[in-house]
Design a protein around this motif. Structure first.
Motif, PDB file in Angstrom:
ATOM      1  N   THR A   1       0.864  -1.201  -0.031  1.00  0.00           N
ATOM      2  CA  THR A   1       0.272   0.063   0.025  1.00  0.00           C
ATOM      3  C   THR A   1       0.904   1.051   0.047  1.00  0.00           C
ATOM      4  OG1 THR A   1      -0.009   0.415   2.334  1.00  0.00           O
ATOM      5  CG2 THR A   1      -1.653  -1.149   1.670  1.00  0.00           C
ATOM      6  N   SER A   2       0.301   2.297  -0.139  1.00  0.00           N
ATOM      7  CA  SER A   2       0.988   3.599   0.107  1.00  0.00           C
ATOM      8  C   SER A   2       1.727   3.717   1.374  1.00  0.00           C
ATOM      9  CB  SER A   2       0.415   4.851  -0.408  1.00  0.00           C
ATOM     10  OG  SER A   2      -0.768   4.716   0.726  1.00  0.00           O
TER      11      SER A   2
ATOM     12  N   VAL B   1       1.733  15.896   0.873  1.00  0.00           N
ATOM     13  CA  VAL B   1       1.035  15.287  -0.122  1.00  0.00           C
ATOM     14  C   VAL B   1       0.977  13.531  -0.239  1.00  0.00           C
ATOM     15  CG1 VAL B   1       1.732  17.235  -1.643  1.00  0.00           C
ATOM     16  CG2 VAL B   1       3.079  15.093  -1.743  1.00  0.00           C
ATOM     17  N   HIS B   2       0.082  13.146  -1.018  1.00  0.00           N
ATOM     18  CA  HIS B   2       0.071  11.704  -1.189  1.00  0.00           C
ATOM     19  C   HIS B   2       1.177  11.042  -2.237  1.00  0.00           C
ATOM     20  CE1 HIS B   2      -1.682   7.739  -1.564  1.00  0.00           C
ATOM     21  NE2 HIS B   2      -2.385   7.671  -0.640  1.00  0.00           N
ATOM     22  N   PRO B   3       1.703   9.963  -1.917  1.00  0.00           N
ATOM     23  CA  PRO B   3       2.782   9.469  -2.805  1.00  0.00           C
ATOM     24  C   PRO B   3       2.038   9.273  -4.284  1.00  0.00           C
ATOM     25  CG  PRO B   3       2.512   7.967  -1.308  1.00  0.00           C
ATOM     26  CD  PRO B   3       1.826   9.172  -0.743  1.00  0.00           C
ATOM     27  N   GLU B   4       0.814   9.385  -4.321  1.00  0.00           N
ATOM     28  CA  GLU B   4       0.337   9.128  -5.919  1.00  0.00           C
ATOM     29  C   GLU B   4       0.450  10.498  -6.715  1.00  0.00           C
ATOM     30  OE1 GLU B   4      -3.731   7.652  -5.438  1.00  0.00           O
ATOM     31  OE2 GLU B   4      -2.822   5.837  -4.575  1.00  0.00           O
ATOM     32  N   CYS B   5       0.966  11.709  -6.001  1.00  0.00           N
ATOM     33  CA  CYS B   5       1.002  12.752  -6.686  1.00  0.00           C
ATOM     34  C   CYS B   5       2.179  12.564  -7.565  1.00  0.00           C
ATOM     35  CB  CYS B   5       1.189  13.836  -5.852  1.00  0.00           C
ATOM     36  SG  CYS B   5      -0.291  14.264  -4.701  1.00  0.00           S
ATOM     37  N   ARG B   6       2.177  13.483  -8.737  1.00  0.00           N
ATOM     38  CA  ARG B   6       3.329  13.462  -9.542  1.00  0.00           C
ATOM     39  C   ARG B   6       4.769  13.749  -8.927  1.00  0.00           C
ATOM     40  NH1 ARG B   6       1.241  16.888 -14.878  1.00  0.00           N
ATOM     41  NH2 ARG B   6      -0.724  15.823 -15.391  1.00  0.00           N
ATOM     42  N   PRO B   7       5.802  13.276  -9.574  1.00  0.00           N
ATOM     43  CA  PRO B   7       7.007  13.575  -8.991  1.00  0.00           C
ATOM     44  C   PRO B   7       7.363  15.034  -8.731  1.00  0.00           C
ATOM     45  CG  PRO B   7       7.313  11.865 -10.717  1.00  0.00           C
ATOM     46  CD  PRO B   7       5.699  12.322 -10.609  1.00  0.00           C
ATOM     47  N   GLU B   8       7.045  15.668  -9.853  1.00  0.00           N
ATOM     48  CA  GLU B   8       7.414  17.202  -9.730  1.00  0.00           C
ATOM     49  C   GLU B   8       6.553  18.030  -8.485  1.00  0.00           C
ATOM     50  OE1 GLU B   8       6.129  15.791 -12.422  1.00  0.00           O
ATOM     51  OE2 GLU B   8       4.785  17.016 -13.371  1.00  0.00           O
TER      52      GLU B   8
END
Ligand code: 13P
Ligand code: SF4
Length: 300
Positions: free
Chosen positions: A125-126, A193-200
């Motif tokens: 999971t995250s 932020v959640h790790p499902e966000c974009r790398p940038e």
């Protein structure tokens, strides 16, 4: 409110436990016996004594509960509540990828179908993705299906990570420019932020956390103003944990429409009628259970 008391009464009569994901509507989180992140929900499903598990979340969450608790009736109040990211990985595609990389092990995010889990070595999971990748006995990992979570893990491991092309449409819509805009309005706020966000986006955040991790963070931090880079339902949960802080939604469009499909009326009907029951065929469930159980064993 009558319906609320009635839901509680019927749930008690039927020895049902109501579980809710942290993104659920406030009233659903309030009535739930427990609200949490994907890992916490599967841990409770695996160990609960209840006869019925009512999963207020999306399909893969209820399906995972059904796999981990095969002797229980698992119901979801709206069977159409899916996860678009979970639909971005199919068993056929995964088989092809495995053939291309026979020396790799497959680490699969819980946001997938049972059939994809069944073809995987282990789930994550995250909140435990990096730990699981590090503990898997292989130098090469196929990480399915979230390219953003996978590339976040990649930052902290020496293992070779082969990324899938999936993403969460809700989190992936949030851009670096959106985050810079909200940061400029609240310069004294800390950003999680959640790790499902974009790398940038991750690059300019202060904390990168699962929804459960966000709850723990706000309980402990001395920061008073926090920009919340994940689905807006999370803010209700954070307020219930640390009401003394100010929570700023990173953007007003941070809404997972599938999570929001569940409401009181659907919850009530689902408990009364004991619908919709999640079932997973034995031939898939036995392998998917191995991947999920391995994750639970390695999570502590
Ligand atoms: P968590 O496990 O962090 O709650 O994430 C689940 C999810 O679907 C995030 O979009
Ligand atoms: Fe799936 Fe994204 Fe909704 Fe989470 S927020 S359930 S990953 S669509």
């Amino acid at each position: 409110m009558y319906i609320k008391e009635e839901i509680k009464r019927v749930a008690k009569d039927k020895k049902a436990i109501i579980l809710a994901h942290n993104y659920q509507n406030e009233d659903i989180q309030e009535i739930a016996d427990f609200s949490g992140d994907s890992l916490e929900l599967s841990q409770i499903a695996a160990t609960s004594n209840a006869e019925i598990i009512v999963l207020c979340g999306v399909h893969f969450m209820a399906e995972s509960a059904a796999i981990l608790a095969p002797d229980k009736k698992v119901i979801i109040p709206d069977i159409t509540a899916g996860c678009p990211m979970a639909d971005m990985a199919t068993p056929d595609e995964l088989n092809k990828m495995k053939m291309k990389h026979p020396d790799a092990k497959v680490v699969t995010y819980i946001n997938t179908s049972a059939a994809v889990k069944a073809l995987s070595d282990i789930c994550c999971t995250s909140s435990n993705a990096l730990k699981i990748v590090e503990r898997v006995d292989a130098k090469k990992i196929i990480f399915v299906p979230d390219r953003n979570l996978g590339s976040y893990v990649k930052r902290f491991t020496n293992k070779e990570i082969i990324l899938w092309k999936g993403y969460c449409p809700t989190h992936d819509l949030f851009t670096r420019e959106d985050l810079l805009t909200i940061k400029s309005k609240f310069p004294d706020a800390i950003v999680m932020v959640h790790p499902e966000c974009r790398p940038e986006v991750i690059d300019i955040a202060d904390e990168v956390l699962s929804t459960g991790g966000m709850g723990k963070f706000v309980a402990e931090t001395r920061h008073k103003k926090i920009i919340v880079g994940t689905e807006k339902g999370m803010i209700f949960k954070l307020k219930s944990i640390a009401p003394d802080k100010e929570y700023i939604p990173a953007t007003d469009s941070f809404i997972c429409s599938d999570m929001k499909k569940i409401n009181f009326e659907k919850l009530y009907n689902s408990i009364i009628k004991e619908e919709t029951v999640l079932t997973v065929s034995d031939d898939i469930a036995q392998y998917a259970r191995k991947s999920l159980s391995k994750m639970l064993d390695l999570s502590y």
